[in-house]
Design an enzyme around this catalytic site. Structure first.
Site, PDB file in Angstrom:
ATOM      1  N   LYS A  34     -17.985  19.573  -3.689  1.00 54.65           N
ATOM      2  CA  LYS A  34     -16.599  19.302  -3.285  1.00 54.65           C
ATOM      3  C   LYS A  34     -16.176  17.914  -3.761  1.00 54.65           C
ATOM      4  O   LYS A  34     -17.037  17.081  -4.115  1.00 54.65           O
ATOM      5  CB  LYS A  34     -16.485  19.409  -1.757  1.00 54.65           C
ATOM      6  CG  LYS A  34     -17.330  18.395  -1.005  1.00 54.65           C
ATOM      7  CD  LYS A  34     -17.399  18.724   0.493  1.00 54.65           C
ATOM      8  CE  LYS A  34     -18.290  17.745   1.229  1.00 54.65           C
ATOM      9  NZ  LYS A  34     -18.528  18.161   2.630  1.00 54.65           N
ATOM     10  N   TYR A 250      -1.829 -11.385  -8.062  1.00 57.14           N
ATOM     11  CA  TYR A 250      -0.746 -11.278  -7.073  1.00 57.14           C
ATOM     12  C   TYR A 250      -1.018 -12.168  -5.870  1.00 57.14           C
ATOM     13  O   TYR A 250      -2.147 -12.238  -5.379  1.00 57.14           O
ATOM     14  CB  TYR A 250      -0.634  -9.837  -6.567  1.00 57.14           C
ATOM     15  CG  TYR A 250       0.034  -8.897  -7.535  1.00 57.14           C
ATOM     16  CD1 TYR A 250       1.359  -9.087  -7.924  1.00 57.14           C
ATOM     17  CD2 TYR A 250      -0.656  -7.804  -8.032  1.00 57.14           C
ATOM     18  CE1 TYR A 250       1.976  -8.203  -8.797  1.00 57.14           C
ATOM     19  CE2 TYR A 250      -0.046  -6.909  -8.908  1.00 57.14           C
ATOM     20  CZ  TYR A 250       1.277  -7.119  -9.295  1.00 57.14           C
ATOM     21  OH  TYR A 250       1.870  -6.246 -10.148  1.00 57.14           O
TER      22      TYR A 250
HETATM   23  C1  LIG Z   1     -19.924  18.027   2.856  1.00 55.40           C
HETATM   24  C2  LIG Z   1     -20.737  19.026   3.564  1.00 55.40           C
HETATM   25  C3  LIG Z   1     -22.107  19.140   3.317  1.00 55.40           C
HETATM   26  C4  LIG Z   1     -22.878  18.151   2.467  1.00 55.40           C
HETATM   27  O1  LIG Z   1     -23.119  17.001   3.247  1.00 55.40           O
HETATM   28  P1  LIG Z   1     -23.994  15.777   2.686  1.00 55.40           P
HETATM   29  O2  LIG Z   1     -24.087  14.859   3.828  1.00 55.40           O
HETATM   30  O3  LIG Z   1     -23.236  15.207   1.541  1.00 55.40           O
HETATM   31  O4  LIG Z   1     -25.288  16.364   2.255  1.00 55.40           O
HETATM   32  C5  LIG Z   1     -22.799  20.173   3.928  1.00 55.40           C
HETATM   33  N1  LIG Z   1     -22.160  21.043   4.753  1.00 55.40           N
HETATM   34  C6  LIG Z   1     -20.849  20.932   5.032  1.00 55.40           C
HETATM   35  C7  LIG Z   1     -20.216  21.909   5.966  1.00 55.40           C
HETATM   36  C8  LIG Z   1     -20.096  19.928   4.459  1.00 55.40           C
HETATM   37  O5  LIG Z   1     -18.803  19.816   4.756  1.00 55.40           O
END
Ligand SMILES: *Cc1c(COP(=O)(O)O)cnc(C)c1O
Length: 358
Positions: A34, A250
């Protein structure tokens, strides 16, 4: 090419993947890609994990992310994390994603968009965010199957896998008890990266590593066996000598104390280099550090140097290690956040260069 870029070490990615597989030898990996694979580039990361680590399942957060992988020719199983919203059911179906169902409204919408489609169901074992209550699981599954959908797996998510083993064990027990009470056995999964490192939930059918694939320690401290995958580099667009008292950036929040050399680097907060690093961040340079001088602006960042350098000089904005000042992990700690946020803030406009083995 833009004179600032990310270098993604696919060899390190592959070794992290092999290490995670070794820590959970009885489970299949669902690689979490993701948010553009935590900034690393979802398409290349997924393709590499598929070809070189045998990963057959991926997870994304939005149907748009799933669509991007489909358009790149990734035909494997794509789990859509998060509660499916009825408004998103048609897109999820169209791209052949496996949604997470936690409401009947979403189940009905998905069944209408893809009759007989594959889905997963999430249980809230204690996190209070997404998932059906354990006591409602059996009834919910029956309703989902009544709609003709095929439940491929049931999963849960841990709230404190990186800091509280007892609570994580308790969540796991709640989840397993709810699963055991069902009339048949479903494939199960629970472990994120931190849980895999702690050996919790690794005996189930799948594990869902995200951050650890990218070599970042889930607990923000250390992770022996994992290698950070990403570096960020830049060359200056200008190197200038300023007289004592001259302002920089800035707000003129920095003033040269004597005659000083300033390198102006072509990235800024729009690329994911937080403005909070103004007058307090560091870059790695020639084995030492160059301090940020003045405010970080949208597209430019200025650093102080002891003398002039050429425009081919390379500065390391992010180092692939756990350096307190220049790694994603160390910098996140200094900023009071987590490396997940800094990695996912790396803008799509930064070119990504993929280093293959050899
Ligand atoms: C993002 C996510 C993961 C991965 O988590 P990490 O801490 O990056 O390993 C796993 N399960 C769900 C439901 C997530 O949203």
């Amino acid at each position: 090419m833009r004179p600032t870029w990310l270098e993604i070490d696919l060899g390190a990615l592959e070794r992290n993947c092999a290490q995670l597989a070794a820590w959970a030898p009885d489970a299949q990996l669902i690689a979490v890609v993701k948010a553009n694979a935590y900034g690393h580039g979802a398409v290349r990361v997924a393709r590499h994990l598929l070809e070189r680590c045998g990963v057959r399942r991926f997870a994304v957060a939005t149907s748009g992310e799933g669509a991007e992988l489909r358009a790149a020719g990734i035909a494997e199983s794509l789990l859509l994390l998060g509660a499916l919203h009825p408004d998103d059911a048609a897109d999820a179906a169209r791209h052949g994603l496996t949604p997470t169902l936690v409401t009947l409204a979403a189940a009905r919408a998905f069944a209408a968009a893809r009759p007989g489609g594959r889905v997963q169901v999430k249980v809230d074992s204690g996190m209070g965010r997404v998932g059906v209550a354990p006591a409602e699981l059996a009834g919910f599954l029956a309703a989902v199957e009544e709609l003709g959908l095929e439940v491929e797996a049931i999963y849960t998510h841990f709230a404190v896998a990186d800091e509280d083993e007892a609570e994580t064990r308790r969540q796991l027990a709640v989840f397993l008890e709810a699963a055991r009470a069902l009339p048949r056995r479903y494939p199960l999964h629970a472990a994120n990266s931190a849980a895999i490192l702690a050996g919790l939930g690794t005996g189930l059918d799948f594990v869902r590593p995200g951050v650890a694939l990218y070599g970042l320690p889930p607990d923000m401290r250390e992770a022996p066996g994992l290698e950070p995958v990403l570096a960020w580099k830049a060359r200056p667009g200008q190197v200038k000598r300023l007289p004592a008292g001259h302002g920089v950036g800035y707000g003129l929040t920095y003033r040269a104390k004597g005659e000083e050399w300033i390198a102006t680097l072509p990235f800024g907060y729009a690329d994911g280099f937080s403005r909070a690093l103004s007058n307090r961040g560091w870059l790695r340079w020639r084995g030492g550090y160059a301090p940020v001088a003045g405010r970080v602006s949208m597209d430019q960042t200025t650093v102080r140097l002891p003398g002039p350098v050429g425009l081919d000089e390379v500065f390391e904005v992010v180092t692939p290690d756990l350096d307190e000042r220049t790694s994603l992990t160390g910098r996140a700690r200094a900023l009071g956040t987590i490396h997940y946020e800094l990695a996912t803030a790396l803008s799509p406009r930064l070119p990504r260069v993929y280093l293959e083995e050899g």
